[in-house]
Design a protein around this motif. Structure first.
Motif, PDB file in Angstrom:
ATOM      1  N   GLN A 225       0.832  15.477  37.984  1.00 21.61           N
ATOM      2  CA  GLN A 225       0.028  14.254  37.942  1.00 21.61           C
ATOM      3  C   GLN A 225       0.920  13.021  37.929  1.00 21.61           C
ATOM      4  O   GLN A 225       0.597  11.998  38.534  1.00 21.61           O
ATOM      5  N   GLY A 226       2.045  13.125  37.255  1.00 22.45           N
ATOM      6  CA  GLY A 226       2.978  12.002  37.229  1.00 22.45           C
ATOM      7  C   GLY A 226       3.472  11.629  38.618  1.00 22.45           C
ATOM      8  O   GLY A 226       3.581  10.450  38.969  1.00 22.45           O
ATOM      9  N   ARG A 227       3.765  12.649  39.441  1.00 23.62           N
ATOM     10  CA  ARG A 227       4.218  12.375  40.808  1.00 23.62           C
ATOM     11  C   ARG A 227       3.073  11.817  41.662  1.00 23.62           C
ATOM     12  O   ARG A 227       3.302  11.016  42.571  1.00 23.62           O
ATOM     13  N   VAL A 228       1.840  12.245  41.374  1.00 25.22           N
ATOM     14  CA  VAL A 228       0.688  11.670  42.079  1.00 25.22           C
ATOM     15  C   VAL A 228       0.553  10.190  41.725  1.00 25.22           C
ATOM     16  O   VAL A 228       0.364   9.340  42.602  1.00 25.22           O
TER      17      VAL A 228
ATOM     18  N   THR B  45       2.767   8.423  25.094  1.00 21.05           N
ATOM     19  CA  THR B  45       4.214   8.303  24.882  1.00 21.05           C
ATOM     20  C   THR B  45       4.925   7.560  26.021  1.00 21.05           C
ATOM     21  O   THR B  45       6.152   7.469  26.025  1.00 21.05           O
ATOM     22  N   GLY B  46       4.183   7.041  26.974  1.00 21.31           N
ATOM     23  CA  GLY B  46       4.780   6.187  27.996  1.00 21.31           C
ATOM     24  C   GLY B  46       5.084   6.851  29.323  1.00 21.31           C
ATOM     25  O   GLY B  46       5.582   6.196  30.246  1.00 21.31           O
ATOM     26  N   TYR B  47       4.772   8.127  29.454  1.00 17.61           N
ATOM     27  CA  TYR B  47       5.105   8.868  30.680  1.00 17.61           C
ATOM     28  C   TYR B  47       4.403   8.282  31.904  1.00 17.61           C
ATOM     29  O   TYR B  47       5.041   7.984  32.922  1.00 17.61           O
ATOM     30  N   SER B  48       3.090   8.114  31.820  1.00 21.19           N
ATOM     31  CA  SER B  48       2.341   7.617  32.983  1.00 21.19           C
ATOM     32  C   SER B  48       2.739   6.189  33.328  1.00 21.19           C
ATOM     33  O   SER B  48       2.785   5.824  34.512  1.00 21.19           O
ATOM     34  N   ALA B  49       3.034   5.370  32.334  1.00 24.04           N
ATOM     35  CA  ALA B  49       3.470   3.995  32.604  1.00 24.04           C
ATOM     36  C   ALA B  49       4.740   3.986  33.447  1.00 24.04           C
ATOM     37  O   ALA B  49       4.858   3.215  34.413  1.00 24.04           O
ATOM     38  N   LEU B  50       5.682   4.855  33.106  1.00 21.80           N
ATOM     39  CA  LEU B  50       6.934   4.905  33.857  1.00 21.80           C
ATOM     40  C   LEU B  50       6.708   5.418  35.276  1.00 21.80           C
ATOM     41  O   LEU B  50       7.366   4.967  36.219  1.00 21.80           O
ATOM     42  N   CYS B  51       5.761   6.336  35.446  1.00 30.39           N
ATOM     43  CA  CYS B  51       5.431   6.815  36.793  1.00 30.39           C
ATOM     44  C   CYS B  51       4.833   5.694  37.630  1.00 30.39           C
ATOM     45  O   CYS B  51       5.215   5.491  38.783  1.00 30.39           O
ATOM     46  N   LEU B  52       3.890   4.965  37.057  1.00 31.24           N
ATOM     47  CA  LEU B  52       3.240   3.867  37.772  1.00 31.24           C
ATOM     48  C   LEU B  52       4.236   2.752  38.092  1.00 31.24           C
ATOM     49  O   LEU B  52       4.160   2.115  39.145  1.00 31.24           O
TER      50      LEU B  52
END
Length: 213
Positions: free
Chosen positions: A45-48, A68-75
């Motif tokens: 999902q992060g790569r998506v 924990t900030g994972y999706s923010a860094l992906c975006l």
């Protein structure tokens, strides 16, 4: 939460862009130290999210629900050079955890954390957003949609996580299940709203992509 068979999911991950090293560390530490690590977007999902952001090339991103900030860094990977990402979370205990990884990334000075109730914070943000990611308390999803629409322009994109809710959206509804009720209402809104066009992808727990008309 996972709608793809495990072998298919593994194949997809192996044949998609590798998870960046910083996010691998964030992923591991989340699973080691947090009580609900499955809330993390994770590799696929992060790569998506990263790919969609790179296609959109947003200048201003709004995230509702930081964890924990994972999706923010992906975006942030697709953000314009002078862009900003504003992320909102109500859990002050995760603030320093998030900040550590934000500052280790190339986007540290472009990511702004907001602590508190998103419904109170969003009206105070004097921005027009190109991309919004909603991944917070499910019972407020319809309220979040209502409050963000005035801050979006034609062509802006809303990404909504957990819209399939472990399959509960197609099961018999329990009277006290307020989250599923809210998601059923929300998915209906996304589908029928005259200013939106929406497609739902069965990735992990369901990801809705909505474009403002």
């Amino acid at each position: 939460m996972d709608f793809l068979p495990e072998k298919i999911n593994d194949y997809v991950e192996k044949h998609s862009q590798p998870e960046p090293e910083l996010l691998q560390r964030l992923n591991r530490e989340t699973w080691q130290k947090q009580l609900q690590p499955r809330m993390l977007s994770g590799h696929l999902q992060g790569r998506v999210l990263s790919m969609l952001s790179k296609l959109i090339r947003p200048q201003h991103i709004l995230e509702i629900g930081t964890y924990t900030g994972y999706s923010a860094l992906c975006l942030a990977e697709g953000m314009q050079e002078n862009g900003e990402l504003h992320t909102i979370d109500i859990n002050e205990e995760l603030y320093d955890f998030q900040r550590k990884y934000f500052d280790e990334s190339p986007f540290g000075k472009q990511i702004f954390q907001h602590l508190g109730n998103a419904l109170e914070i969003i009206p105070k943000l004097e921005k027009t957003f190109d991309l919004v990611f909603i991944d917070a308390d499910k019972n407020n999803y319809p309220n979040y949609l209502e409050i963000i629409l005035p801050k979006l322009k034609k062509g802006s994109v809303i990404l909504s996580d957990n819209v399939l809710w472990s399959g509960k959206v197609v099961e018999d509804l329990k009277e006290d299940d307020e989250d599923t009720k809210a998601l059923l209402q929300y998915n209906k809104l996304l589908n029928e709203h005259p200013k939106l066009e929406t497609v739902i992808l069965p990735i992990r727990d369901g990801l809705a992509i909505s474009r403002v008309l």
